[in-house]
Design a protein around this motif. Structure first.
Motif, short mmCIF file in Angstrom:
data_model
loop_
_atom_site.label_atom_id
_atom_site.label_comp_id
_atom_site.label_asym_id
_atom_site.label_seq_id
_atom_site.Cartn_x
_atom_site.Cartn_y
_atom_site.Cartn_z
N GLU A 1 0.85 -1.19 0.00
CA GLU A 1 0.00 0.00 0.00
C GLU A 1 0.88 1.24 0.00
O GLU A 1 2.01 1.22 0.50
N PRO A 2 0.36 2.38 -0.55
CA PRO A 2 1.18 3.59 -0.58
C PRO A 2 1.58 4.05 0.82
O PRO A 2 0.88 3.82 1.80
N LEU A 3 2.73 4.71 0.85
CA LEU A 3 3.32 5.16 2.11
C LEU A 3 2.99 6.64 2.32
O LEU A 3 2.89 7.38 1.35
N ASN A 4 2.84 7.04 3.55
CA ASN A 4 2.81 8.47 3.83
C ASN A 4 4.25 8.90 4.08
O ASN A 4 4.84 8.59 5.13
N LEU A 5 4.82 9.62 3.12
CA LEU A 5 6.27 9.92 3.18
C LEU A 5 6.62 10.87 4.32
O LEU A 5 7.78 11.01 4.66
N LYS A 6 5.60 11.52 4.87
CA LYS A 6 5.88 12.43 5.98
C LYS A 6 5.86 11.73 7.33
O LYS A 6 6.32 12.27 8.32
N LYS A 7 5.25 10.51 7.38
CA LYS A 7 5.07 9.90 8.70
C LYS A 7 5.49 8.43 8.80
O LYS A 7 5.89 7.99 9.86
N ASP A 8 5.34 7.68 7.70
CA ASP A 8 5.50 6.23 7.83
C ASP A 8 6.97 5.81 7.71
O ASP A 8 7.76 6.45 7.04
N GLN A 9 7.27 4.71 8.38
CA GLN A 9 8.61 4.15 8.27
C GLN A 9 8.52 2.81 7.57
O GLN A 9 7.52 2.11 7.70
N LEU A 10 9.58 2.48 6.86
CA LEU A 10 9.55 1.25 6.08
C LEU A 10 10.86 0.52 6.25
O LEU A 10 11.92 1.14 6.40
N SER A 11 10.77 -0.81 6.28
CA SER A 11 12.02 -1.55 6.23
C SER A 11 11.84 -2.76 5.32
O SER A 11 10.76 -3.32 5.23
N ILE A 12 12.91 -3.08 4.59
CA ILE A 12 12.87 -4.20 3.64
C ILE A 12 13.98 -5.18 4.01
O ILE A 12 15.13 -4.77 4.23
N LEU A 13 13.60 -6.44 4.16
CA LEU A 13 14.58 -7.50 4.31
C LEU A 13 14.35 -8.47 3.15
O LEU A 13 13.34 -9.16 3.12
N GLY A 14 15.25 -8.43 2.17
CA GLY A 14 15.02 -9.25 0.99
C GLY A 14 16.04 -10.38 0.90
O GLY A 14 17.19 -10.20 1.27
#
Lengths: 410, 291, 222
Positions: free
Chosen positions: A277-290
């Motif tokens: 789902e789209p991210l809120n670039l001002k608030k959300d944090q994301l992490s990717i482990l691939g």
């Protein structure tokens, strides 16, 4: 003096209130805040499902999101061979292949992707100077070029030792940018300045028209390409990630918060969207482990945490899981103590400025009680009571402290 | 003659402690008025209210017709103010402080200041905070003389002064006021030497004015009477102040004549009534009591 | 007449102002020496890269100096006024009381602005010898909160000093410390950029605070 005094009273009251609206919640938070308790999830290449991992839970270190538990450590490790491969290798239990794909430690390392995004990487002051490494160094390892460049209204290389502009090199790069259709000024320049990386892909630069350009230095000469990504999506942000297998350049965010990788294949700069789902670039944090088969993506929002399992090649969503945010003691206390409060810092930004946080309508109950108490208390004139009453009704706890602490003429 | 200072219905409390209730007085031009009272009767409080440094609970004071909390610069330049303890800007030296104040007052009389200081053994560059209390008082006085104000307000100028300095101070003030155009309002809790100086007396007691009379009236008419009487108490009479028994004799104070006193006291068995003339200090004790 | 008030302020603070100037000159010289030293030891390239990548501070020696000098200046000016309530003498001068106060505050602010401005005028072009304008600008933005906090510390200290009641003074001290701490939050250089206009505006408005204390003094609040 009299007039100054009357105005200054209200100004002092506001000053005390603002300090109170910041410091009181700050202290309450220090006392009540609890760590966020989200589980750790990883997409299992064996059972093909997101698994909740908690090795402190001796009963079930690994549990599928549908509830199936793996009760011994050995079982748990083998469900997550690409996550626990070092453990499995040392025990000699690492399978040769998974899903018919051959597994080697080299392949595991080459295909591993570790990436984090936090809004503070966008909301941070930039010095406006960048370092351009040679992308194809003659010898192994990246070497400091001895100059830095600015890229805003012009591109200029500044020689560090002499602190002067290298006109020749600047002109060379300016012409290269111009030739490729770059329109000054640049909106932003993003690259990975850290020299501790296997190779360098230079920078991605957004020009004033919203076109994204790839800029790097090859054999001392400029390399500029319009990626034409800007014609396909409205570019918001790009984060460079030099992955070992050179599959892609990094992560592109469009203005609605969709995330793509920009492919590093024969200069085509293909976009491949991540199935989340789209991210809120001002608030959300994301992490990717691939890993070489699947990517596990974790997105932390104000409402909770979303987990996704993606297929590595297509980045299509295979599974998802949501954990709702639990309100800790701090949030519960805040909602009953103050209808709003003030902070100056925020972990989504490196900038300091006043930020007003609303906690909800409940806090006004205490405001009403405090205002009534103040009006009921003796020793103040009716006019003063009404004025202070309104003040406390609006500002609550910090408001009443301010009315009590700012001295008034008797 | 105009009233230079007028105070109307001043009532003031510190917290819940009453300092005065409905205090009224005025000081007329050319008079030297002494506000005398024991410690704690609110003398400094009056000075503060008068200069606008204290807002009383109610009432109003006027100096040169202006309300105390809003004295204009014009009126302030006509008032010389001596704070309790001869407070001055002690980080200045003798010359600097003269230079500092001289700019504020158009009629500044530099000579008046240096004339007074000649008598002190201080160098022009000596800092005021290295001086003795007496020397500091002379600096403060010298500055007031140089300012040459129409009204001098002095809070407890005799405090901490040696008898010599006190006498000096009084003599200078007398000279200053000699031409009759200057008005002086001063407070003191030391009454010695004061009769040489003040024309009018206000004698304060806790919460009220006991007496507001010309000094000469007090000196001429207020007497101590000693007598013998074989009783433990005398009937109270508003014409007598502080009647008390000391050993076998009694003493009392009164503005009444010997004849009147004798006629009142004889009725209560008093005998051997003797009249004694009083200095201002004795009169003050008679009026305010020893305690 | 106003020159005379300035003369009085100078007599009170002259030694401190000279001392503060000497310390500023010393710190400026020290900053140059230490910048030059790290450049020599580590090489310009490493230092530039550390500034660009890791936000290496170049002027951190200066951090507490503006606020310290401002507090001392305010104390030197206003503690003597409050000792024995000498302010009564000052306010008794034949000038409007507001203008007397403006002159005294103006003196202090002018002294601070002068010292601060000279510091920048020497320091920033000096840094420009070795560093690109972007890095100089970064150092400017990083240090600006320290200098604004100096001005604010001056007005707040004045406000506290002139306040006649000790209990209220302690309350004012607590609020002032909380407020000043906002200028020293550890953040990246430039993190204050959007906050600085607010802080500066507040600093200007805070010049009203001392007048509140003076009017309490005039009322004889105890």
């Amino acid at each position: 003096m009299k007039i100054i005094k009357n105005y200054t009273y209200w100004f002092l009251l506001l000053f005390f209130t603002v300090i109170g609206a910041w410091i009181i919640p700050f202290l309450v938070k220090k006392i009540t805040v609890e760590p966020e308790r989200y589980p750790f999830l990883y997409y299992s290449s064996v059972v093909k499902e997101l698994c909740i991992i908690d090795y402190k839970d001796k009963e079930a270190p690994v549990r599928e999101i549908n509830g199936k538990a793996y009760t011994t450590i050995a079982q748990a490790d083998s469900v997550l061979p690409l996550f626990k491969y070092r453990q499995l290798l040392s025990e000699g239990r690492m399978p040769d292949s998974i899903n018919g794909v051959e597994i080697t430690p080299q392949k595991i390392r080459a295909k591993s992707v570790v990436y984090r995004f936090s809004p503070s990487v966008i909301s941070t002051p930039q010095p406006g100077l960048y370092i351009m490494y040679e992308s194809m160094p003659k010898r192994v390892g990246l070497v400091s070029p001895g100059d830095v460049f600015r890229l805003k209204d012009v591109i200029e290389f500044i020689d560090i030792e002499s602190n002067t502009v290298n006109l020749e090199k600047s002109e060379l790069f300016r012409q290269a940018l111009q030739k490729e259709g770059f329109q000054f000024p640049a909106q932003w320049v993003n690259g990975n300045m850290n020299p501790r990386k296997p190779y360098d892909e230079g920078y991605f630069v957004l020009d004033v028209k919203g076109q994204l350009f790839h800029l790097k230095m090859v054999n001392g000469r400029p390399f500029v390409r319009n990626t034409h990504v800007g014609s396909k999506v409205a570019v918001a942000w790009f984060d460079m990630l030099e992955v070992p297998d050179k599959r892609f350049y990094g992560f592109l965010y469009d203005q609605t918060g969709n995330i793509y990788i920009i492919g590093n294949e024969s200069g085509k700069y293909d976009l491949l969207q991540l199935g989340i789902e789209p991210l809120n670039l001002k608030k959300d944090q994301l992490s990717i482990l691939g890993n070489m088969l699947y990517w596990t993506i974790t997105v932390t929002t104000e409402k909770g945490r979303d987990y996704y399992g993606l297929e590595m090649e297509t980045l299509k969503r295979l599974s998802e899981y949501h954990v709702a945010k639990t309100h800790d003691l701090w949030e519960k206390s805040a909602s009953w103590l103050f209808p709003f409060y003030l902070t100056f810092e925020d972990n989504s930004s490196d900038y300091l400025y006043p930020r007003l946080h609303k906690t909800g309508i409940n806090g006004f109950i205490i405001n009403i009680i405090l205002a009534l108490l103040l009006i009921a208390a003796p020793k103040r004139s009716t006019k003063r009571k009404i004025q202070s009453g309104i003040w406390v009704l609006v500002f609550g706890l910090p408001g009443i402290l301010a009315t009590l602490l700012v001295p008034v003429e008797k | 003659m105009d009233a230079i200072i007028e105070c109307e219905n001043i009532t003031h409390y510190y917290g819940t402690t009453l300092i005065y209730e409905n205090l009224n007085f005025e000081v007329r031009q050319g008079k030297i008025l002494g506000l005398l009272g024991k410690n704690g009767t609110g003398k400094t409080t009056i000075i503060n209210i008068l200069n606008g440094y204290l807002k009383p609970r109610s009432g109003i004071c006027r100096i040169f017709g202006e309300k105390m909390e809003n004295l204009t610069p014009g009126v302030k330049s006509r008032i010389g103010l001596l704070l309790e303890g001869h407070i001055q800007h002690t980080y200045f030296n003798v010359q600097q402080i003269e230079r500092y104040y001289s700019r504020f007052f158009p009629n500044w009389k530099k000579e008046a200041y240096y004339e007074l200081l000649k008598k002190l053994k201080v160098s022009p560059t000596q800092k005021i905070n290295t001086m003795s209390c007496g020397q500091r008082s002379q600096v403060a006085l010298g500055l007031l003389f140089a300012q040459d104000p129409e009204l001098l307000i002095m809070d407890d100028f005799s405090m901490g002064l040696d008898p010599g300095y006190r006498r000096l101070f009084v003599e200078y003030l007398k000279e200053f006021a000699a031409d009759g155009t200057k008005t002086i309002f001063l407070t003191s809790h030391i009454i010695q030497d004061m009769e040489l100086l003040i024309d009018d007396c206000i004698i304060m007691d806790y919460g009220k004015i006991l007496l507001h009379q010309p000094t000469s009236h007090i000196i001429e008419n207020f007497r101590r009477f000693r007598f013998s009487a074989d009783r433990d108490s005398m009937a109270p009479d508003e014409r007598f102040w502080h009647t008390e028994r000391i050993g076998n004799t009694w003493e009392t104070y009164s503005f009444a004549t010997l004849e009147e006193v004798t006629s009142i006291l004889s009725g209560q068995g008093a005998h051997d009534i003797r009249e004694e003339k009083l200095s201002l200090e004795d009169a003050f004790i008679g009026l305010t009591g020893k305690y | 007449m106003y020159q005379s008030i300035i003369y009085k302020e100078w007599i009170k603070t002259g030694k401190l102002v000279i001392l503060a100037s000497v310390i500023f000159v010393g710190v400026i010289m020290y900053s140059f020496i230490s910048v030059k030293q790290i450049l020599r030891l580590n090489g310009s390239v490493n230092i530039w890269e550390a500034v660009i990548m890791k936000d290496l501070p170049l002027l951190s020696t200066l951090k507490w100096l503006p606020v310290l000098v401002a507090i001392l200046l305010a104390l030197a000016q206003f503690v003597p006024e409050m000792q024995n309530k000498r302010l009564k003498l000052t306010l008794h001068l034949p000038l409007p009381e507001t203008l007397i106060m403006i002159t005294m505050l103006g003196f202090g602010i002018a002294v601070l602005l002068f010292i601060y401005a000279v510091t920048y005028v020497v320091l920033l072009p000096g840094l420009g010898i070795w560093f690109a304008p972007e890095i100089v600008q970064l150092s400017f933005y990083a240090s600006l909160p320290w200098f604004i906090s100096g001005l604010l510390a001056y007005t707040l200290t004045t406000w506290i000093c002139l306040e006649p009641v000790w209990r209220q003074r302690i309350i004012n001290i607590a609020v002032s410390i909380a407020c000043l701490s906002l200028f020293f939050v550890g953040t990246r250089s430039g993190g204050y950029n959007s906050f600085i206009p607010y802080l500066f505006g507040f600093t200007i408005l805070s010049m009203l605070f001392p007048f509140y204390s003076v009017s309490r003094f005039k009322e004889g609040v105890q």
